[in-house]
Structure formats: C-alpha cells, structure tokens
Design an enzyme around this catalytic site. Structure first.
Site, PDB file in Angstrom:
ATOM      1  N   LYS A  67       5.936   4.845  -8.237  1.00 39.49           N
ATOM      2  CA  LYS A  67       4.695   4.843  -9.042  1.00 39.49           C
ATOM      3  C   LYS A  67       4.236   6.254  -9.432  1.00 39.49           C
ATOM      4  CE  LYS A  67       3.181   0.399  -7.396  1.00 39.49           C
ATOM      5  NZ  LYS A  67       2.220  -0.414  -6.681  1.00 39.49           N
ATOM      6  N   ASP A 103      -3.005  -2.141 -10.358  1.00 41.46           N
ATOM      7  CA  ASP A 103      -3.168  -2.526  -8.945  1.00 41.46           C
ATOM      8  C   ASP A 103      -4.649  -2.580  -8.546  1.00 41.46           C
ATOM      9  OD1 ASP A 103      -0.471  -2.816  -8.357  1.00 41.46           O
ATOM     10  OD2 ASP A 103      -0.241  -0.732  -7.716  1.00 41.46           O
ATOM     11  N   GLY A 130      -0.738   6.471   0.219  1.00 50.92           N
ATOM     12  CA  GLY A 130       0.314   6.492  -0.794  1.00 50.92           C
ATOM     13  C   GLY A 130      -0.217   6.003  -2.139  1.00 50.92           C
TER      14      GLY A 130
HETATM   15  P1  NDP Z   1       3.961   4.628  -0.405  1.00 49.43           P
HETATM   16  O1  NDP Z   1       5.378   4.801   0.037  1.00 49.43           O
HETATM   17  O2  NDP Z   1       3.443   5.416  -1.539  1.00 49.43           O
HETATM   18  O3  NDP Z   1       2.995   4.891   0.858  1.00 49.43           O
HETATM   19  C1  NDP Z   1       3.302   4.347   2.107  1.00 49.43           C
HETATM   20  C2  NDP Z   1       2.134   4.588   3.036  1.00 49.43           C
HETATM   21  O4  NDP Z   1       2.398   3.912   4.284  1.00 49.43           O
HETATM   22  C3  NDP Z   1       1.907   6.061   3.395  1.00 49.43           C
HETATM   23  O5  NDP Z   1       0.523   6.270   3.530  1.00 49.43           O
HETATM   24  C4  NDP Z   1       2.632   6.189   4.735  1.00 49.43           C
HETATM   25  O6  NDP Z   1       2.150   7.233   5.551  1.00 49.43           O
HETATM   26  C5  NDP Z   1       2.279   4.860   5.353  1.00 49.43           C
HETATM   27  N1  NDP Z   1       3.176   4.429   6.434  1.00 49.43           N
HETATM   28  C6  NDP Z   1       4.469   4.049   6.314  1.00 49.43           C
HETATM   29  N2  NDP Z   1       4.955   3.679   7.529  1.00 49.43           N
HETATM   30  C7  NDP Z   1       3.939   3.830   8.414  1.00 49.43           C
HETATM   31  C8  NDP Z   1       3.814   3.607   9.812  1.00 49.43           C
HETATM   32  N3  NDP Z   1       4.836   3.165  10.555  1.00 49.43           N
HETATM   33  N4  NDP Z   1       2.626   3.861  10.401  1.00 49.43           N
HETATM   34  C9  NDP Z   1       1.582   4.300   9.669  1.00 49.43           C
HETATM   35  N5  NDP Z   1       1.638   4.547   8.340  1.00 49.43           N
HETATM   36  C10 NDP Z   1       2.814   4.306   7.717  1.00 49.43           C
HETATM   37  O7  NDP Z   1       3.813   3.050  -0.692  1.00 49.43           O
HETATM   38  P2  NDP Z   1       2.741   2.320  -1.630  1.00 49.43           P
HETATM   39  O8  NDP Z   1       1.431   2.978  -1.442  1.00 49.43           O
HETATM   40  O9  NDP Z   1       3.270   2.173  -2.998  1.00 49.43           O
HETATM   41  O10 NDP Z   1       2.723   0.838  -0.988  1.00 49.43           O
HETATM   42  C11 NDP Z   1       2.102   0.584   0.271  1.00 49.43           C
HETATM   43  C12 NDP Z   1       2.188  -0.890   0.594  1.00 49.43           C
HETATM   44  O11 NDP Z   1       1.406  -1.663  -0.328  1.00 49.43           O
HETATM   45  C13 NDP Z   1       3.602  -1.461   0.501  1.00 49.43           C
HETATM   46  O12 NDP Z   1       3.791  -2.354   1.589  1.00 49.43           O
HETATM   47  C14 NDP Z   1       3.616  -2.216  -0.797  1.00 49.43           C
HETATM   48  O13 NDP Z   1       4.534  -3.291  -0.784  1.00 49.43           O
HETATM   49  C15 NDP Z   1       2.177  -2.735  -0.845  1.00 49.43           C
HETATM   50  N6  NDP Z   1       1.746  -3.018  -2.221  1.00 49.43           N
HETATM   51  C16 NDP Z   1       1.539  -4.306  -2.586  1.00 49.43           C
HETATM   52  C17 NDP Z   1       1.128  -4.608  -3.871  1.00 49.43           C
HETATM   53  C18 NDP Z   1       0.922  -6.025  -4.251  1.00 49.43           C
HETATM   54  O14 NDP Z   1       0.999  -6.323  -5.456  1.00 49.43           O
HETATM   55  N7  NDP Z   1       0.607  -6.893  -3.329  1.00 49.43           N
HETATM   56  C19 NDP Z   1       0.884  -3.576  -4.890  1.00 49.43           C
HETATM   57  C20 NDP Z   1       1.098  -2.247  -4.382  1.00 49.43           C
HETATM   58  C21 NDP Z   1       1.535  -1.992  -3.103  1.00 49.43           C
HETATM   59  P3  NDP Z   1       2.745   8.737   5.392  1.00 49.43           P
HETATM   60  O15 NDP Z   1       2.009   9.351   4.220  1.00 49.43           O
HETATM   61  O16 NDP Z   1       2.406   9.382   6.673  1.00 49.43           O
HETATM   62  O17 NDP Z   1       4.222   8.605   5.149  1.00 49.43           O
END
Ligand code: NDP
Length: 280
Positions: A67, A103, A130
């Site tokens: 994104k 979103d 994220g």
């Molecule tokens: P990003 O990869 O941009 O961000 C991921 C986030 O998750 C970061 O803040 C990361 O932290 C955190 N994270 C990952 N693993 C862990 C963990 N084990 N413990 C704590 N924090 C963790 O992903 P997106 O923001 O694009 O997506 C996030 C979620 O939202 C996904 O599951 C996605 O499928 C869902 N989503 C669903 C949508 C829908 O239509 N229903 C639309 C958009 C998203 P760090 O910065 O420290 O790495």
C-alpha cells in the site's frame, strides 16, 4: 485473449476474496468485468503494475505489503490517501495512476452502518502502525473518537504516525511493554498482522472497558485469537474485518464504475463461510 482489466495485487495473494467480491458486485450491477489476483512482491510491483497498465488494466486494489509503494507509484492521490500515506485503490487515468484509500471509509461504514455503533468520544487503543493502522487512525479520528493511544511493536513507527496526524492533545503513543498500565478502552482496534502470521499478541484483559468494542482488521482464522481474547476480557462486541473487506471493496467499485453495490448479500454469503470463531 481476455484482458484482466481489474486486479488485486499483493504478496501473498492466492487466498484473496477480492476477485469473488468484485465478481458478485459486477453481477449485481450488470457490469462484465474481469478481475484477477496478481502476486507481486514489493521489489517487482512497479514493473508488474506497468505491464498490467500496458495490457489494458484500468483499476487495481492493492493489499499487504504494497500500500505504501502504491502511494509512491500514484501520479495523483486523494486527500485521504495522502493523509494515510497509503493507497489501496488505483485507477488508470491518462496522466498515470490515481490513488485512493478506501480502507478508512470501509471501516467506518462497517462499524456505524452495518453494526450501528456510535464511535464518538470512545477512548481508543490502536495496535499497529502499518498501512492499515494509518488509514484506521485518520478515519476513526474523523468519526469523532476521543483520545487515541497508538501502540506498535516498533515504537518509532507509532511515533511517526502520531507526528503525521499532528493532534498532540488527542493522540498519544505508548510502548508495547506498558500495555498493562494504560487503563481501559471503549474501542480496541487490532491493526497488526500478527494473526495472519499465526502469532499471539498476549494482551492484558484490563485493556477492555465494560461494553467495549474490540475490532480486528484481519478476518477468518487470522482474527480468532483476538476475538477469543476480547470475549474472554468481557467486550460488549468483538468483530473481525470481514465487513471492512466488503465495504472497502464497494468503495473501490463505486470509484471505478460510478455505482455503489449492495454489500449485505455479499457480506452475509462470506460470513456463512467465515465465522467469527471456529466454534460459532
Ligand atoms: P503492515 O505490514 O503495513 O503492518 C503490520 C503491522 O503489524 C505493523 O504495525 C507491525 O509492527 C505489526 N505486527 C506484525 N507482527 C506483529 C506481532 N507479532 N506483534 C505485534 N505487532 C506485530 O500491514 P497492514 O497495516 O497493511 O495490515 C495489517 C493487518 O490488517 C493485516 O492483518 C491485514 O490483513 C489487515 N487488513 C485488513 C483489511 C480488510 O479489508 N479487512 C484491510 C487492510 C488491512 P512493526 O511495525 O513493529 O513491524
């Protein structure tokens, strides 16, 4: 040869429900469209997207982890996409790709439209910083929540998001290690991808105020851990992001085709296949 004029890009992407959702919307609207899922890791996304445009591609959804890159590749972008710094909907114009982010609108439509919830003044905890968290933060603030506390595993990303929002009296960041000391929240939003990676978050029950709403942006099995935690903590309502998925798709569809589809039939069909918990 049939040209795929619409597509969702992501990595991985094979399990995406977007092709089914857009096919159902197209059928409703009497629009014959060809919408496919295309796998593209970040380093090849620009080239794959350019090939798609050359082959007649007119619109694209973009998901994890593309994104922010999609925002970079947009020749122009909506105000909301610029605020979020992330794009999930690309539309081909003569001048290049136009970026939108549906979103945020999808989240608010699911919460307030489908579930009839009042978000105003809710003390809110946002887990994650994220692309999805960025859109959620702006949309929730626009919808009138109260204080927003952002907690991210990497604290610098939470700080960067709070700085970009620029509302220091209303938006704060805290460390993940401090979760037990933050008091309780009326709305807890999980915008991490931990569930998708099958990782457990280990959240304190005390975060959940009586009758609080807990919402996981992910859906299906990826949200089971968070939904189970929220129910055990006494949340008034625990929801996953299936409604958001369908609503953001409807917003994209209306950008591309100028008509907003009925989302309930598609949502209900998918919900029958994807319960909130395996035991539901
Ligand atoms: P990003 O990869 O941009 O961000 C991921 C986030 O998750 C970061 O803040 C990361 O932290 C955190 N994270 C990952 N693993 C862990 C963990 N084990 N413990 C704590 N924090 C963790 O992903 P997106 O923001 O694009 O997506 C996030 C979620 O939202 C996904 O599951 C996605 O499928 C869902 N989503 C669903 C949508 C829908 O239509 N229903 C639309 C958009 C998203 P760090 O910065 O420290 O790495």
């Amino acid at each position: 040869m049939t040209i795929a004029n619409y597509a969702v890009f992501g990595h991985p992407i094979s399990h995406s429900l977007s092709p089914r959702i857009h096919a159902a919307f197209g059928k409703q609207a009497g629009i014959a469209l060809n919408y496919v899922a295309i796998d593209a890791p970040t380093d090849t996304f620009a080239a794959v997207l350019a090939r798609f445009a050359d082959a007649g591609g007119r619109g694209a959804n973009v998901t994890l982890p593309l994104k922010q890159e999609a925002f970079r590749l947009s020749a122009s972008a909506s105000d909301f996409a610029q605020r979020a710094g992330a794009v999930n909907t690309l539309t081909r114009l003569d001048a290049g790709w136009r970026g939108d982010n549906t979103d945020g609108a999808g989240l608010i439509r699911d919460l307030t439209g489908r579930h009839g919830l009042d978000l105003r003044e809710r003390r809110t905890l946002l887990l994650g910083a994220g692309g999805a968290a960025r859109a959620a933060a702006h949309a929730l603030l626009d919808a009138g929540i109260g204080e927003l506390v952002i907690v991210n595993r990497s604290p610098e990303r939470a700080d960067a998001l709070a700085d970009a929002i620029g509302l220091p009296k209303r938006v704060h960041t805290r460390y993940w290690n401090d979760l037990a000391n933050l008091g309780s929240f009326d709305l807890v939003v999980n915008a991490t991808s931990a569930g998708v990676a099958r990782e457990t978050l280990h959240l304190p029950f005390a975060l959940v105020a009586p009758r609080a709403l807990c919402y996981d942006l992910s859906y299906g099995a990826a949200a089971f851990g968070f939904i189970a935690w929220a129910r055990a903590a006494g949340a008034g309502k625990a929801l996953d992001g299936l409604g958001l998925l369908v609503e953001q798709a409807a917003e994209s569809f209306s950008i591309w085709h100028g008509t907003r589809p009925e989302t309930d039939p598609v949502h209900d069909l998918l919900r029958a296949e994807l319960p909130l918990l395996a035991t539901d």
